[in-house]
Design an enzyme around this catalytic site. Structure first.
Site, short mmCIF file in Angstrom:
data_model
loop_
_atom_site.label_atom_id
_atom_site.label_comp_id
_atom_site.label_asym_id
_atom_site.label_seq_id
_atom_site.Cartn_x
_atom_site.Cartn_y
_atom_site.Cartn_z
N ASP A 175 0.85 -1.32 0.08
CA ASP A 175 -0.09 0.10 -0.18
C ASP A 175 0.66 1.25 0.01
OD1 ASP A 175 0.75 0.42 2.55
OD2 ASP A 175 -1.27 0.09 3.49
N ILE A 176 0.18 2.32 -0.48
CA ILE A 176 0.80 3.64 -0.42
C ILE A 176 0.90 4.29 1.01
CG2 ILE A 176 0.79 5.71 -1.29
CD1 ILE A 176 -1.12 4.63 -3.58
N GLU A 218 -5.94 2.19 -0.72
CA GLU A 218 -4.88 2.38 -1.26
C GLU A 218 -4.02 1.05 -1.17
OE1 GLU A 218 -4.44 3.67 3.29
OE2 GLU A 218 -5.98 3.35 1.53
#
Length: 304
Positions: A175-176, A218
Site C-alpha cells: 500500500d501507499i 490504497e
C-alpha cells in the site's frame, strides 16, 4: 395508418452492408471461476485447444476435463469444426455428445461439469461492446488494473493448483505510505492521480503472467505464479524502487510517494486456504510499515 417500425436485434444491424469483417470468438458463459465469465477468445485459422494442460489455448482447471480435451479448427471451406480429442468424459455441443461437428453462430460447447463456451460470429462493434462488458466486470474503474473480485477468484484457482502440484505461489500485499496525508494535503484528485500512477509503475514492473489488482483503497495485491520466496522478494523490491524513483507531480506540485510491501509464499508455510496466504502477506506489510515504511518485509527477512 400503421406505424413503421424497424427492429434492431444487435448493434451490427445499424451498420447495414458496410459493417466491418466478421471474426469468430469463444465467449465463456459458464465457468468454475466466476471472474472469467464473459471473457472473449478470438479464433483464427490455427488450432484452438481446450483442456487442463498449460499449453492449451483455453486452460481449465477441472479434474473432469482431459489434458487435451477438444479443439476447434477451420475447415478448408472456411467453417469452424469442433473435434473431440479422445477425452475421457466427452465434448458436448448444444447438449449432445459429439466427436466432430461443424459450428454455427450461437452454438454452446460444454466440457466438464462447469465450463460452457459460446461460439459467436461478431463484427468490430459487437466485439468492442462484448469486451467493454468484460472489462467493466473485471477491472478497477480508476486504475484499470484488475479488481478485487477477479483477483480473489483467480487466486483460489491458482492456490488449489499449487497445492496439488507442489509448485510455489507468492503473494505481495502493498500500500501507499501516508496516503491519507496525501489526500488531506493535496486533495482527493491528487490522491486519485497517485493511485493511478502507482498502479501503472507496478504494472509495468511485474511479469505479464503475474496478476496485479487493486485490493481496496490504497492497498494493492500482486500474485506471483511459480515464484519462490527469494524471487518474489526481489520482485517486490523492484516495485518499491520503481515507485520511489518516480516523479509524482500533480498540477505542478511535486508529491513524495513511496510504498511498503509484504511478501508470503505458499511453500514456506502450511497454508490451508488462499485467505491464509493473504493474511500472511498482510502481516509482513504491517511489519514493513511499522519498521519505517518504504521497505519490503517477508518471512526470510523477518524470521518467524
Amino acid at each position: 395508418m400503421a406505424e413503421d417500425k424497424t427492429a434492431v436485434h444487435k448493434i451490427s444491424d445499424l451498420l447495414g452492408e458496410n459493417r466491418a469483417a466478421n471474426n469468430a470468438y469463444l465467449i465463456i458463459i459458464s465457468a468454475k471461476t466466476a471472474a472469467t465469465i464473459g471473457k472473449m477468445l478470438k479464433l483464427d485459422k490455427g488450432e484452438f485447444v481446450m483442456g487442463r494442460a498449460p499449453d492449451t489455448q483455453l486452460q481449465v482447471e477441472d479434474d473432469g476435463i482431459s489434458r487435451k480435451h477438444c479443439k476447434i479448427t477451420m475447415a478448408p471451406n472456411g467453417h469452424f469444426q469442433l473435434v473431440d480429442l479422445g477425452s475421457t468424459n466427452g465434448t458436448f455441443l448444444n447438449g449432445i455428445k459429439v466427436n466432430v461437428a461443424t459450428l454455427q453462430d450461437g452454438d454452446k460447447i460444454q466440457i466438464g461439469a462447469n465450463t460452457v463456451v459460446k461460439f459467436s460470429i461478431q463484427d468490430q462493434l459487437e466485439e468492442q461492446y462484448q469486451r467493454s462488458i468484460y472489462e467493466s466486470a473485471t477491472r478497477d474503474g480508476l486504475t484499470r488494473i484488475f479488481n478485487k473480485k477477479y483477483f480473489l477468484d483467480t487466486l483460489r484457482k491458482e492456490f488449489a493448483y499449487c497445492l496439488r502440484h507442489r509448485v510455489p505461489l507468492s503473494m505481495v500485499m502493498l500500500d501507499i505510505d501516508h496516503f491519507k496525508k496525501i489526500n488531506d494535503t493535496y486533495g482527493h484528485p491528487a490522491g486519485d492521480y497517485v493511485l493511478q500512477k502507482v498502479a501503472a509503475k507496478v504494472a509495468e514492473t511485474v511479469r505479464q503472467e503475474d496478476l496485479f489488482a487493486r485490493y481496496g483503497g490504497e492497498e494493492f495485491a500482486l500474485m506471483l505464479r511459480e515464484s519462490a520466496s527469494e524471487k518474489s522478494i526481489r520482485c517486490a523490491e523492484r516495485c518499491r524502487r520503481a515507485v520511489d524513483g518516480s516523479e509524482f507531480v500533480f498540477n505542478g506540485t511535486p508529491i513524495h510517494v513511496t510504498i511498503s510491501l509484504g511478501v508470503a509464499t505458499v511453500l514456506d508455510s502450511d497454508f490451508a486456504q488462499p485467505e491464509d496466504l493473504i493474511a500472511a502477506a498482510d502481516k509482513y506489510l504491517y511489519r514493513a510499515k511499522k519498521g519505517g515504511r518504504n521497505r519490503v518485509d517477508a518471512m526470510e527477512l523477518s524470521g518467524p
